[in-house]
Design a protein around this motif. Structure first.
Motif, PDB file in Angstrom:
ATOM      1  N   GLY A 210     -15.149   0.412   6.925  1.00 19.18           N
ATOM      2  CA  GLY A 210     -14.645   0.041   8.243  1.00 19.18           C
ATOM      3  C   GLY A 210     -13.308  -0.657   8.267  1.00 19.18           C
ATOM      4  N   VAL A 211     -12.729  -0.950   7.083  1.00 18.21           N
ATOM      5  CA  VAL A 211     -11.417  -1.613   7.034  1.00 18.21           C
ATOM      6  C   VAL A 211     -10.364  -0.696   7.659  1.00 18.21           C
ATOM      7  CG1 VAL A 211      -9.612  -2.489   5.512  1.00 18.21           C
ATOM      8  CG2 VAL A 211     -12.017  -2.924   4.974  1.00 18.21           C
ATOM      9  N   LYS A 212      -9.469  -1.272   8.458  1.00 21.67           N
ATOM     10  CA  LYS A 212      -8.430  -0.465   9.115  1.00 21.67           C
ATOM     11  C   LYS A 212      -7.279  -0.147   8.174  1.00 21.67           C
ATOM     12  CE  LYS A 212      -9.488  -2.180  13.761  1.00 21.67           C
ATOM     13  NZ  LYS A 212     -10.649  -2.993  13.326  1.00 21.67           N
ATOM     14  N   ASN A 213      -6.802  -1.140   7.438  1.00 17.59           N
ATOM     15  CA  ASN A 213      -5.681  -0.957   6.519  1.00 17.59           C
ATOM     16  C   ASN A 213      -6.026  -1.602   5.180  1.00 17.59           C
ATOM     17  OD1 ASN A 213      -3.301  -0.131   8.549  1.00 17.59           O
ATOM     18  ND2 ASN A 213      -4.482  -1.781   9.481  1.00 17.59           N
ATOM     19  N   ASP A 228      -5.298   5.373   8.065  1.00 13.88           N
ATOM     20  CA  ASP A 228      -5.489   6.711   8.625  1.00 13.88           C
ATOM     21  C   ASP A 228      -4.163   7.446   8.789  1.00 13.88           C
ATOM     22  OD1 ASP A 228      -8.231   6.389   8.799  1.00 13.88           O
ATOM     23  OD2 ASP A 228      -8.156   5.582  10.837  1.00 13.88           O
ATOM     24  N   LYS A 229      -3.058   6.693   8.917  1.00  8.17           N
ATOM     25  CA  LYS A 229      -1.761   7.289   9.220  1.00  8.17           C
ATOM     26  C   LYS A 229      -0.901   7.574   7.998  1.00  8.17           C
ATOM     27  CE  LYS A 229      -1.464   5.145  13.807  1.00  8.17           C
ATOM     28  NZ  LYS A 229      -0.661   4.257  14.698  1.00  8.17           N
ATOM     29  N   GLU A 230      -1.050   6.761   6.943  1.00  9.23           N
ATOM     30  CA  GLU A 230      -0.143   6.930   5.814  1.00  9.23           C
ATOM     31  C   GLU A 230      -0.677   6.287   4.545  1.00  9.23           C
ATOM     32  OE1 GLU A 230       3.609   4.896   6.451  1.00  9.23           O
ATOM     33  OE2 GLU A 230       2.621   3.259   7.494  1.00  9.23           O
ATOM     34  N   GLU A 266       6.045  -0.391   4.929  1.00  8.10           N
ATOM     35  CA  GLU A 266       6.848  -0.197   3.733  1.00  8.10           C
ATOM     36  C   GLU A 266       7.842  -1.344   3.540  1.00  8.10           C
ATOM     37  OE1 GLU A 266       9.427   3.287   1.447  1.00  8.10           O
ATOM     38  OE2 GLU A 266       8.628   3.632   3.470  1.00  8.10           O
ATOM     39  N   GLU A 267       8.486  -1.765   4.624  1.00 11.75           N
ATOM     40  CA  GLU A 267       9.402  -2.904   4.545  1.00 11.75           C
ATOM     41  C   GLU A 267       8.656  -4.165   4.132  1.00 11.75           C
ATOM     42  OE1 GLU A 267      12.872  -2.676   7.816  1.00 11.75           O
ATOM     43  OE2 GLU A 267      10.879  -2.386   8.657  1.00 11.75           O
ATOM     44  N   ALA A 268       7.463  -4.356   4.701  1.00 10.27           N
ATOM     45  CA  ALA A 268       6.669  -5.545   4.393  1.00 10.27           C
ATOM     46  C   ALA A 268       6.250  -5.566   2.932  1.00 10.27           C
ATOM     47  CB  ALA A 268       5.444  -5.601   5.304  1.00 10.27           C
TER      48      ALA A 268
END
Length: 301
Positions: A210-213, A228-230, A266-268
């Protein structure tokens, strides 16, 4: 936007040596220092030194309590949610550094007394979009309570599961960002990530919970992000390693600072990697954490 950091405050007692003593053996060390640490306080100071607005939620005790509080104040971390409990000692970390790597023994002290009331009091001022960072050097039940309450306020939640401890299965779905290292991944998933392939396999395990990122730190190999996006693989910056004590805390504080300023993942990650690289090149915990201009200069170079 504010960053609330819930977690531990420890006085770090650090000594360097070239070997671990055998049973009954006394050896000579060098370079002893006592300096404020604790994963919670380190992450709070890391974000604050970079320019974030940070409040610390935690407990200190009789011994070293004022020193730990004053270190936060000196680094512009808010302390109105910091409780001093005179019946116990503050948390203590005895750290032995061997060839740049550290071995740590913890006495939780006042950290073990952080409770739900402390969370409720702090979150009275929290609003949608504020960030909660927390770890596991305090009671995991208090951590889980804070994460769930933060999501009810629509805060952004970051869980650094360090040191690894048992968590309820349902807490993962309340984690916007789950940031383990390799050994913590192994504890929870039975997977030790070493490259992009194994990191992806491990990250998918946490996504299924269930973790989002998911953001996995891989030490000198860098870091790996998956949502989910990258997916993003980030190499670590090379550094002259002196002391790895607060490397992970520097990374997390810097990452939180960047997303609080609406920077890309990516910057982070790149910024966080640079902050960690600077930290390991210095001795100590909070005193080793870099300022924003130092990280920017490293990235320019």
């Amino acid at each position: 936007m504010r960053i609330y950091v819930l977690g531990s405050l420890n006085m770090d007692l650090v000594i360097n040596t070239n070997k671990i003593p055998d049973n009954g053996e006394t050896i000579t060390g060098s370079g002893f220092i006592a300096n404020p640490g604790g994963k919670g306080a380190n992450q709070a100071v890391a974000a604050s030194k970079l320019g974030a607005n940070v409040d610390m939620i935690g407990c200190v005790g009789k011994e070293f309590g004022l020193d730990l509080r004053d270190s936060l104040i000196e680094n512009n971390v808010g302390t109105k949610y910091l409780k001093r409990i005179l019946s116990v000692s503050s948390g203590i970390a005895v750290i032995t550094v061997i060839d740049g790597d550290n071995r740590i023994i913890l006495d939780s002290g006042a950290n073990a007394l952080c409770n739900y009331d402390h969370i409720d009091a702090a979150f009275e001022t929290a609003v949608k979009g504020d960030i909660l960072i927390t770890q596991l050097e305090i009671d995991p039940e208090v951590v889980e309570y804070a994460i769930k309450k933060a999501k009810r306020i629509n805060m952004v939640t970051i869980l650094n599961p360090a040191p690894a401890k048992k968590l309820s299965n349902d807490v993962f779905k309340y984690c916007d960002y789950f940031i383990p290292n390799q050994s913590e991944c192994l504890y929870y998933s039975n997977i030790f990530p070493e490259d992009e392939s194994s990191s992806l396999f491990c990250a998918r395990y946490f996504k299924d919970l269930g973790v989002k990122n998911v953001l996995i730190t891989l030490g000198e190999k860098g870091s790996f992000y998956y949502s989910d996006k990258e997916k993003i693989s980030m190499k670590a910056l090379k550094s002259n390693v002196v002391d790895t004590t607060a490397a992970g805390d520097a990374f997390i504080g810097a990452f939180a600072f960047m997303i609080s300023n609406n920077k890309s993942i990516e910057e982070a990650m790149k910024f966080a990697s640079a902050a960690a690289s600077i930290t390991v090149s210095r001795k100590g915990a909070q005193i080793a954490l870099p300022y924003k201009n130092e990280v920017q200069e490293l990235l320019k170079g």
